[in-house]
Design a protein around this motif. Structure first.
Motif, PDB file in Angstrom:
ATOM      1  N   GLN A  17      45.046  51.152  50.267  1.00  0.00           N
ATOM      2  CA  GLN A  17      46.547  51.378  49.700  1.00  0.00           C
ATOM      3  C   GLN A  17      46.530  51.026  48.372  1.00  0.00           C
ATOM      4  OE1 GLN A  17      48.894  53.100  51.459  1.00  0.00           O
ATOM      5  NE2 GLN A  17      47.302  53.336  53.105  1.00  0.00           N
ATOM      6  N   PRO A  18      46.989  51.703  47.431  1.00  0.00           N
ATOM      7  CA  PRO A  18      47.256  51.188  45.857  1.00  0.00           C
ATOM      8  C   PRO A  18      48.074  49.797  46.213  1.00  0.00           C
ATOM      9  CG  PRO A  18      48.651  53.154  46.527  1.00  0.00           C
ATOM     10  CD  PRO A  18      47.854  52.801  47.672  1.00  0.00           C
ATOM     11  N   SER A  19      47.728  49.083  45.121  1.00  0.00           N
ATOM     12  CA  SER A  19      48.098  47.737  44.777  1.00  0.00           C
ATOM     13  C   SER A  19      47.850  47.254  43.459  1.00  0.00           C
ATOM     14  CB  SER A  19      47.945  46.645  45.905  1.00  0.00           C
ATOM     15  OG  SER A  19      48.595  45.647  45.953  1.00  0.00           O
ATOM     16  N   GLN A  20      48.475  46.207  43.019  1.00  0.00           N
ATOM     17  CA  GLN A  20      48.251  45.236  41.795  1.00  0.00           C
ATOM     18  C   GLN A  20      47.976  43.733  42.032  1.00  0.00           C
ATOM     19  OE1 GLN A  20      50.930  45.994  38.929  1.00  0.00           O
ATOM     20  NE2 GLN A  20      50.024  47.687  37.845  1.00  0.00           N
ATOM     21  N   ASP A  21      46.990  43.301  41.425  1.00  0.00           N
ATOM     22  CA  ASP A  21      46.806  42.014  41.718  1.00  0.00           C
ATOM     23  C   ASP A  21      46.238  41.414  40.149  1.00  0.00           C
ATOM     24  OD1 ASP A  21      46.557  39.224  42.473  1.00  0.00           O
ATOM     25  OD2 ASP A  21      45.331  40.047  44.315  1.00  0.00           O
ATOM     26  N   GLY A  22      46.302  39.978  40.077  1.00  0.00           N
ATOM     27  CA  GLY A  22      46.064  39.511  38.961  1.00  0.00           C
ATOM     28  C   GLY A  22      47.023  40.048  37.583  1.00  0.00           C
ATOM     29  N   ASP A  23      46.464  40.136  36.448  1.00  0.00           N
ATOM     30  CA  ASP A  23      47.223  40.488  35.287  1.00  0.00           C
ATOM     31  C   ASP A  23      47.554  42.198  35.137  1.00  0.00           C
ATOM     32  OD1 ASP A  23      48.838  40.418  33.107  1.00  0.00           O
ATOM     33  OD2 ASP A  23      47.194  39.901  31.811  1.00  0.00           O
ATOM     34  N   ASP A  49      38.060  54.492  35.038  1.00  0.00           N
ATOM     35  CA  ASP A  49      37.582  54.747  33.827  1.00  0.00           C
ATOM     36  C   ASP A  49      38.890  54.437  32.830  1.00  0.00           C
ATOM     37  OD1 ASP A  49      39.112  57.021  34.111  1.00  0.00           O
ATOM     38  OD2 ASP A  49      37.629  58.418  33.812  1.00  0.00           O
ATOM     39  N   ARG A  50      39.817  53.894  33.231  1.00  0.00           N
ATOM     40  CA  ARG A  50      41.069  53.684  32.032  1.00  0.00           C
ATOM     41  C   ARG A  50      41.194  52.191  32.003  1.00  0.00           C
ATOM     42  NH1 ARG A  50      45.621  54.309  33.573  1.00  0.00           N
ATOM     43  NH2 ARG A  50      46.800  54.815  31.683  1.00  0.00           N
ATOM     44  N   PRO A  51      40.794  51.647  30.777  1.00  0.00           N
ATOM     45  CA  PRO A  51      40.794  50.018  30.653  1.00  0.00           C
ATOM     46  C   PRO A  51      42.061  49.449  30.956  1.00  0.00           C
ATOM     47  CG  PRO A  51      39.537  51.072  28.859  1.00  0.00           C
ATOM     48  CD  PRO A  51      40.200  52.174  29.720  1.00  0.00           C
ATOM     49  N   ASP A  52      43.290  50.300  30.677  1.00  0.00           N
ATOM     50  CA  ASP A  52      44.563  49.652  30.965  1.00  0.00           C
ATOM     51  C   ASP A  52      44.947  49.293  32.184  1.00  0.00           C
ATOM     52  OD1 ASP A  52      45.271  49.809  28.403  1.00  0.00           O
ATOM     53  OD2 ASP A  52      46.400  51.834  28.360  1.00  0.00           O
ATOM     54  N   ASP A  53      44.119  50.015  33.137  1.00  0.00           N
ATOM     55  CA  ASP A  53      44.140  49.736  34.852  1.00  0.00           C
ATOM     56  C   ASP A  53      43.736  48.370  35.239  1.00  0.00           C
ATOM     57  OD1 ASP A  53      45.315  52.100  35.215  1.00  0.00           O
ATOM     58  OD2 ASP A  53      43.433  53.196  35.791  1.00  0.00           O
ATOM     59  N   TYR A  54      42.526  47.816  34.314  1.00  0.00           N
ATOM     60  CA  TYR A  54      42.088  46.473  34.829  1.00  0.00           C
ATOM     61  C   TYR A  54      41.806  45.462  33.745  1.00  0.00           C
ATOM     62  CZ  TYR A  54      38.128  48.984  32.837  1.00  0.00           C
ATOM     63  OH  TYR A  54      37.192  49.671  32.126  1.00  0.00           O
ATOM     64  N   ILE A  55      42.086  45.874  32.283  1.00  0.00           N
ATOM     65  CA  ILE A  55      41.722  45.000  31.217  1.00  0.00           C
ATOM     66  C   ILE A  55      42.450  43.448  31.501  1.00  0.00           C
ATOM     67  CG2 ILE A  55      43.469  45.640  29.647  1.00  0.00           C
ATOM     68  CD1 ILE A  55      39.627  45.286  29.135  1.00  0.00           C
ATOM     69  N   GLY A  56      43.492  43.303  31.926  1.00  0.00           N
ATOM     70  CA  GLY A  56      44.089  41.950  31.988  1.00  0.00           C
ATOM     71  C   GLY A  56      43.389  41.242  32.996  1.00  0.00           C
ATOM     72  N   PHE A  58      41.900  38.725  35.933  1.00  0.00           N
ATOM     73  CA  PHE A  58      42.301  37.842  37.090  1.00  0.00           C
ATOM     74  C   PHE A  58      42.390  36.360  36.407  1.00  0.00           C
ATOM     75  CE2 PHE A  58      40.337  41.364  39.091  1.00  0.00           C
ATOM     76  CZ  PHE A  58      41.391  41.633  40.057  1.00  0.00           C
ATOM     77  N   PRO A  59      43.270  36.056  35.719  1.00  0.00           N
ATOM     78  CA  PRO A  59      43.338  34.837  34.917  1.00  0.00           C
ATOM     79  C   PRO A  59      43.259  33.657  36.044  1.00  0.00           C
ATOM     80  CG  PRO A  59      45.190  36.152  34.026  1.00  0.00           C
ATOM     81  CD  PRO A  59      44.543  37.022  35.327  1.00  0.00           C
ATOM     82  N   PRO A  60      42.854  32.064  35.462  1.00  0.00           N
ATOM     83  CA  PRO A  60      42.803  31.176  36.547  1.00  0.00           C
ATOM     84  C   PRO A  60      43.751  31.085  37.552  1.00  0.00           C
ATOM     85  CG  PRO A  60      42.457  30.536  34.297  1.00  0.00           C
ATOM     86  CD  PRO A  60      43.063  31.845  34.358  1.00  0.00           C
ATOM     87  N   HIS A  61      43.227  31.218  38.809  1.00  0.00           N
ATOM     88  CA  HIS A  61      44.095  31.055  40.180  1.00  0.00           C
ATOM     89  C   HIS A  61      43.408  30.174  41.002  1.00  0.00           C
ATOM     90  CE1 HIS A  61      41.652  34.588  40.730  1.00  0.00           C
ATOM     91  NE2 HIS A  61      41.439  34.397  41.835  1.00  0.00           N
ATOM     92  N   PRO A  62      44.118  29.693  42.206  1.00  0.00           N
ATOM     93  CA  PRO A  62      43.400  28.910  43.100  1.00  0.00           C
ATOM     94  C   PRO A  62      43.013  29.725  44.493  1.00  0.00           C
ATOM     95  CG  PRO A  62      45.713  28.614  43.318  1.00  0.00           C
ATOM     96  CD  PRO A  62      45.550  29.715  42.291  1.00  0.00           C
ATOM     97  N   HIS A  63      42.127  29.001  45.335  1.00  0.00           N
ATOM     98  CA  HIS A  63      41.869  29.572  46.791  1.00  0.00           C
ATOM     99  C   HIS A  63      41.752  28.391  47.473  1.00  0.00           C
ATOM    100  CE1 HIS A  63      41.725  33.850  45.784  1.00  0.00           C
ATOM    101  NE2 HIS A  63      40.734  33.690  44.765  1.00  0.00           N
ATOM    102  N   ARG A  64      41.726  28.298  48.672  1.00  0.00           N
ATOM    103  CA  ARG A  64      41.299  27.520  49.671  1.00  0.00           C
ATOM    104  C   ARG A  64      41.390  28.222  51.037  1.00  0.00           C
ATOM    105  NH1 ARG A  64      44.780  21.891  51.037  1.00  0.00           N
ATOM    106  NH2 ARG A  64      43.606  21.106  49.127  1.00  0.00           N
TER     107      ARG A  64
END
Length: 282
Positions: A17-23, A49-56, A58-64
């Motif tokens: 499914q389409p979604s967004q994450d990160g920036d 192939d469109r930089p606007d789709d992903y160029i932001g 995933f800035p610093p974020h945590p995981h556990r």
């Protein structure tokens, strides 16, 4: 008389499914935090192939409480984390994180002439490993062995893989959660790949072409969960590519909130407190 091995059949199909994450990164996602893909949790496909789709990125974020496996088809990703790791993976490379007790990291995209196409897989850690020390590893394309089929190859990222002719390879990632195994299957037009598959959980995510899995046609963006059996039969008339995921279920409760996956709600609350207090990675 030796019994004929049972070929595994598709028992469930899931569509990404389409979604967004990160920036604001546009992705296609499949997830099941209810245990239906155990020991796997989520698979994201980044492809544009469109930089606007992903160029932001995933800035610093945590995981556990999880492992992540990132694999690049084309383009690249640069990883940095609180432990001082800084590296870039490009086409054919992978990076693996065992987040354990905690890791804070970023992933920023790079492009080639085709833009960016990559995957990130989440694997659940068993309860006994959720507060273990964090570790990280890069794997280069040249380290990944290949297993032949008929006009087809399997590229082993991790775990043990064997074809029905008895040839076998072991991918360099040998510590995937749930005795996990991950591979990239590439079939040319008319190609066939037959594998011995002893693990309980077996998933196939198709991302190019149309793949016939034991008589069921699976299209790009679909994840097939396979039933029980000893063999997996893949074929494609037009050519296809897919990720293969195999492992053993933990069979433990799953509690999930954002980047944290634990076994109980109280453990999620503790992870959030630790992150707010700056002690997540201690």
């Amino acid at each position: 008389m030796t019994p004929t091995p049972i070929t595994r059949q598709v028992d469930h199909l899931m569509a990404s499914q389409p979604s967004q994450d990160g920036d604001g990164v546009n992705i296609r996602r499949i997830h099941d935090f209810g245990g239906g893909l155990d020991p796997f949790l989520m698979l994201d496909e980044l492809g544009s192939d469109r930089p606007d789709d992903y160029i932001g990125g995933f800035p610093p974020h945590p995981h556990r409480g999880i492992q992540t496996l990132t694999y690049v088809i084309h383009g690249g990703l640069t990883h940095e984390d609180h432990m001082g790791h800084s590296s870039t993976i490009q086409a054919g490379d992978a990076q693996w994180m065992h987040t354990g007790r905690g890791i804070i990291h970023s992933e920023m995209p790079l492009t080639d002439q085709q833009g960016l196409h990559a995957f990130q897989l989440w694997l659940n850690l068993a309860a006994r490993e959720k507060l273990s020390p964090a570790t990280y590893r890069d794997v280069r394309a040249a380290e990944m062995p290949q297993l032949p089929g008929r006009d087809a190859i399997l590229i082993a990222l991790g775990g043990h893989w064997q074809n029905t002719a008895g040839d076998s390879v072991a991918g360099p990632l040998d510590a995937l959660a749930g005795h996990g195994a991950v591979a990239h299957a590439r079939l040319a037009a008319g190609g066939e790949l037959a594998l011995a598959t002893p693990t309980t959980t077996l998933l196939v995510y198709v991302f190019a072409g149309s793949l016939d899995i034991s008589g069921t046609s699976v299209s790009p963006g679909q994840l097939a969960r396979l039933g029980s059996g000893e063999w997996l039969a893949l074929a494609s008339q037009e050519g296809a590519q897919a990720l293969l995921l195999a492992g053993e279920p933990h069979g433990e409760p799953i509690a999930h909130y954002g980047p944290f996956v634990m076994n109980a709600h109280a453990e999620l609350e503790q992870a959030l407190r630790d992150y707010r207090d700056g002690t997540l990675t201690d």
